[in-house]
Design a protein around this motif. Structure first.
Motif, mmCIF file in Angstrom:
data_model
loop_
_atom_site.group_PDB
_atom_site.id
_atom_site.type_symbol
_atom_site.label_atom_id
_atom_site.label_comp_id
_atom_site.label_asym_id
_atom_site.label_seq_id
_atom_site.Cartn_x
_atom_site.Cartn_y
_atom_site.Cartn_z
ATOM 1 N N GLY A 374 25.708 52.798 30.558
ATOM 2 C CA GLY A 374 26.549 51.609 30.550
ATOM 3 C C GLY A 374 25.862 50.405 31.152
ATOM 4 N N GLY A 375 26.589 49.323 31.134
ATOM 5 C CA GLY A 375 26.088 48.090 31.719
ATOM 6 C C GLY A 375 27.250 47.246 32.213
ATOM 7 N N SER A 376 26.965 46.348 33.132
ATOM 8 C CA SER A 376 28.029 45.510 33.680
ATOM 9 C C SER A 376 27.516 44.104 33.935
ATOM 10 N N TRP A 377 28.438 43.171 33.853
ATOM 11 C CA TRP A 377 28.217 41.769 34.202
ATOM 12 C C TRP A 377 29.298 41.381 35.184
ATOM 13 N N TRP A 378 28.896 40.769 36.265
ATOM 14 C CA TRP A 378 29.832 40.421 37.327
ATOM 15 C C TRP A 378 29.462 39.037 37.851
ATOM 16 N N HIS A 379 30.476 38.168 37.949
ATOM 17 C CA HIS A 379 30.223 36.807 38.425
ATOM 18 C C HIS A 379 31.298 36.427 39.431
ATOM 19 N N GLU A 380 30.863 35.840 40.530
ATOM 20 C CA GLU A 380 31.800 35.478 41.592
ATOM 21 C C GLU A 380 31.474 34.093 42.139
ATOM 22 N N LYS A 381 32.536 33.360 42.415
ATOM 23 C CA LYS A 381 32.421 32.106 43.153
ATOM 24 C C LYS A 381 33.373 32.173 44.335
ATOM 25 N N ARG A 430 30.706 26.928 52.717
ATOM 26 C CA ARG A 430 29.688 27.551 51.878
ATOM 27 C C ARG A 430 30.308 27.963 50.546
ATOM 28 N N LEU A 431 29.600 27.663 49.493
ATOM 29 C CA LEU A 431 29.990 28.089 48.152
ATOM 30 C C LEU A 431 29.001 29.149 47.697
ATOM 31 N N ASN A 432 29.504 30.359 47.550
ATOM 32 C CA ASN A 432 28.683 31.467 47.072
ATOM 33 C C ASN A 432 28.870 31.593 45.571
ATOM 34 N N ASP A 433 27.791 31.462 44.836
ATOM 35 C CA ASP A 433 27.809 31.566 43.377
ATOM 36 C C ASP A 433 26.826 32.666 42.999
ATOM 37 N N ARG A 434 27.370 33.862 42.696
ATOM 38 C CA ARG A 434 26.501 35.022 42.477
ATOM 39 C C ARG A 434 26.821 35.677 41.143
ATOM 40 N N THR A 435 25.769 35.980 40.396
ATOM 41 C CA THR A 435 25.887 36.710 39.145
ATOM 42 C C THR A 435 25.060 37.977 39.237
#
Length: 762
Positions: A374-381, A430-435
């Protein structure tokens, strides 16, 4: 993301076309989610516990991983409503539920309780396949739940980010094709009121069904606040709702759309100073507090949407996908010094937005071989601001501290001819922008019907970006003296940004051997990785327009474990031994007020976990668990030069044990009475890495009981209960914000609470 949606849609259409030629019943993973009405399955009736620790259904006794599985029926039997109660039934797990906004999950000595917006979790919390791990949104109601699984040890290969030392996985009940409903009401101590309703309804036979669950729960605070007339601390004010739509166009396809919403508005958490005696009180954490901040409290809303698709492509190939969105908005205002003086205040405002997609294929060409890929994509702000306000008149005057508790309270209005501000307030945003992108594969092969080899590997690529700024203000424009630019500094209105990528592999391997079909021994090795950190700081002496960047390497752990699992009749038992070694252990340095994240160097741990569960006598069900853990810092020197090497981890008792029993006895043809007792014990606990003797909790035991009666034919039941029967005093935490200013504060655990529950099923 659009590509994944397109692929899923194409597969959906392909499966519908294929079904026209060949239909087959729902298999494997679908069976668990199909049972949504809480009925005891045939497997449960035979004492079989089915888990999905390896992302496929297996008997608990067959899985080469230590797992504690609590079914929905068991949660109802022992009246488990919140995640904090899971500690009572799970070896090695300690859930520190300070409040809905501040939670700590400790597993095998490692605690995940960091509120920083830029750090990654060490223990993952998954609800219906969606990651809920970040602290502000991790705590939720356990309402209408199908099962809870606590999977111990590194699980990054199959579960992905944050599963460094374990996973807590919750699956809700799904709609069924039969109408059912229930309503329950609960009243108790401190004006407790809890109203819960669940309804399941078919819309189109075998095609469309819906399910909804709602809870309204309120309770006055268990601690009086002497500083505010009528004030209370540690209250409950929660609304929780979940709605699920199940669409089953063919026997091969099941699609669930799940909406969740939770809103919380409790009074403030108790942060009582153990140094300064309040007027009319004392410094005991178990008596009335005096927190003078008038606007203290918590406001939090959590909204989520999950789309869970299960598609059988053929007799041997299945696809499952999870699409998720979560939004958490939270604000907490607290009295940092825990006294009736306006000395230290704290604020944190957080807005989290998370988007995720995972697709997983399971291929089982024959019963002896399974391949999962499998695979995953995850994005968070995460947009987060944390701020402290400090009265410098007390800093430059006199205020009691843990090392000088008899100092008088003196406010210095001037210092060396300069006026002193009564509030120096500063914060960092702080703005955390993580992919995060990852792909994984896991294979399981059984030889000679006895020997099974499991191997897996995941690669994760993280793109982590942080933007930061800091600001300061003082009362009346009087300049700060102790902190000229504020505790967090001042960027003068400028925003700095930095981006860093991290890539890492998380392999696992396990070998198990069946001595008999119901007796299994195993050994496993796994690597866990906590992704790196991009954090910012600003100088506190003068305006610093550009941030100083702190890049922390990924945290790594190697875990070795072996165990034995057995099923004797309807009783399941297991014993696990483990050892782990950490490098680049990420910690929040509490020797500084700012709490900078850095690497603690090395740490290690070893332990034993054991559990037994099942019917030991007719009508008598038992759950017993024990965990021994010896873990701590092998090498850790703080930024201030303090050497904590050899110290025990915080919230990590050496011994933890529990015993839960439920006895049922028929009193008529349809009426059944029951008595349940839960006994919990943990040994001495340190609350901070410095292991100060005055910041510890001695060993303690808590007893919960319940006595009830129910009529199965009429569908009603009633129970009276007492939690913490002997009103044992114990702490959830000690230190907190006040520790950085010399006046540590304490948060007490729940006192004795009694109540009555009534439920009617339809």
């Amino acid at each position: 993301m659009a590509l994944m949606y397109g692929a899923a849609s194409a597969v959906l259409l392909f499966s519908q076309a294929a079904h026209a030629q060949s239909a087959m019943p729902m298999a494997g993973a679908d069976a668990a989610t199909a049972a949504g009405d809480g009925a005891v399955s045939a497997a449960e009736a035979q004492g079989e516990i089915v888990v999905t620790a390896q992302q496929r259904e297996q008997r608990l006794v067959d899985v080469p991983v230590p797992v504690t599985a609590l079914s929905g029926k068991l949660l109802e039997t022992f009246k488990i409503q919140g995640m904090g109660e899971l500690s009572l039934y799970t070896p090695g797990l300690l859930v520190q539920e300070q409040s809905v906004q501040r939670s700590g999950f400790n597993l095998r000595g490692i605690t995940a309780d960091d509120s920083s917006p830029v750090s990654e979790p060490t223990i993952s919390v998954f609800v219906d396949g969606i990651d809920n791990s970040r602290q502000g949104g991790a705590i939720s109601e356990l309402l209408d739940v199908a099962n809870v699984q606590v999977i111990r040890g590194p699980q990054g290969t199959l579960f992905g980010r944050g599963s460094v030392i374990g996973v807590l996985s919750v699956e809700s009940r799904r709609p069924t094709n039969d109408f059912s409903a229930s309503v329950s009401a609960e009243v108790g101590s401190y004006d407790l009121f809890n109203l819960t309703g669940v309804v399941n309804a078919p819309i189109v036979d075998d095609k469309l069904a819906v399910r909804a669950a709602v809870r309204v729960k309120k309770r006055d605070g268990t601690v009086r606040n002497l500083a505010i007339p009528g004030g209370r601390l540690n209250s409950i004010d929660t609304f929780y709702g979940r709605g699920t739509i199940r669409f089953t166009p063919t026997e091969r396809i099941t699609s669930d759309l799940i909406f969740t919403y939770q809103e919380d508005h409790p009074d403030a958490t108790q942060f009582k100073s153990i140094v300064l005696v309040p007027e009319g009180g004392d410094t005991s954490p178990f008596t009335a507090a005096a927190q003078d901040r008038p606007d203290q409290g918590i406001d939090r809303t959590v909204f989520g949407v999950t789309w869970d698709n299960q598609i059988e492509l053929s007799d041997s190939l299945a696809l499952r996908s999870f699409t998720g969105f979560r939004r958490v908005k939270a604000a907490e205002r607290w009295d940092g010094d825990g006294t009736g003086y306006a000395f230290v205040i704290g604020d944190q405002n957080t807005l989290q937005k998370q988007y995720s997609e995972e697709a997983r294929l399971t291929w089982t060409p024959d019963p002896s071989f399974t391949l999962i890929a499998g695979g995953s994509w995850w994005h968070e702000k995460v947009d987060d601001t944390i701020a402290f306000g400090v009265n410098e008149q007390y800093l430059l005057g006199s205020f009691p501290s843990i090392t000088a508790p008899d100092k008088p309270v003196v406010a210095a209005t001037s210092y060396m001819g300069l006026p002193v501000t009564s509030l120096n307030y500063s914060g960092i945003t702080r703005l955390n922008d993580r992919t995060s992108l990852s792909g994984y594969v896991n294979a399981s092969k059984t030889f000679f019907d006895r020997l099974t080899l499991d191997v897996g590997l995941r690669y994760t690529h993280d793109d982590a970006g942080t933007s930061a700024s800091a600001a300061q203000r003082t009362v009346g424009g009087v300049a700060g003296i102790v902190h000229p630019a504020g505790i967090f500094g001042n960027s003068g209105g400028n925003v700095s940004s930095y981006n860093q990528t991290f890539g890492f592999w998380t392999p696992r391997g396990a070998l198990s051997f069946k001595i008999t079909p119901d007796l299994n021994v195993y050994f496993g090795v796994a690597r866990g990785v906590r992704s790196g950190v991009v954090d910012a700081s600003f100088g506190t002496k003068a305006i610093q327009p550009v941030a100083t960047w702190n890049i922390v390497k990924p945290e790594k752990v190697m875990n070795y474990e072996g165990g034995i699992k057995a099923k004797i009749g309807r009783i399941n038992a297991d014993l696990t031994l483990y050892k782990y070694d950490y490098t680049n252990l990420q910690v929040r340095d509490t020797s500084t007020v700012q709490g900078i994240i850095n690497s603690a160097g090395k740490a290690s741990g070893k332990g034993v976990e054991a559990s037994v569960r099942g019917p030991v006598l007719p009508g008598l069900d038992l759950i017993a668990s024990y965990a021994y853990n010896d873990s701590g810092y092998t090498y850790y020197v703080t930024a201030a030069g303090a050497d904590y090497s050899g110290n025990q981890f915080r919230l990590s008792p050496h011994h933890k044990a529990s015993l839960a029993v439920n006895y049922e006895h028929s009193v008529s043809d349809s009426m059944v009475g029951h008595v349940r007792v839960t006994q919990f014990y943990q040994s001495k606990t340190f609350f901070n890495a410095d292991n100060k003797p005055y910041e510890t909790q001695k060993g303690y035991a808590v007893t919960n009981i319940g006595v009830g009666l129910g009529d199965e034919a009429a569908g009603w039941s009633v129970e009276g209960y007492v939690n913490n029967l002997f009103d044992k005093n114990f702490l959830l935490d000690l230190g907190n914000t006040g520790k950085s200013f010399g006046t540590p504060t304490a948060i007490r655990g729940e006192p004795r609470v009694a109540g009555v529950r009534f439920q009617q099923d339809f």
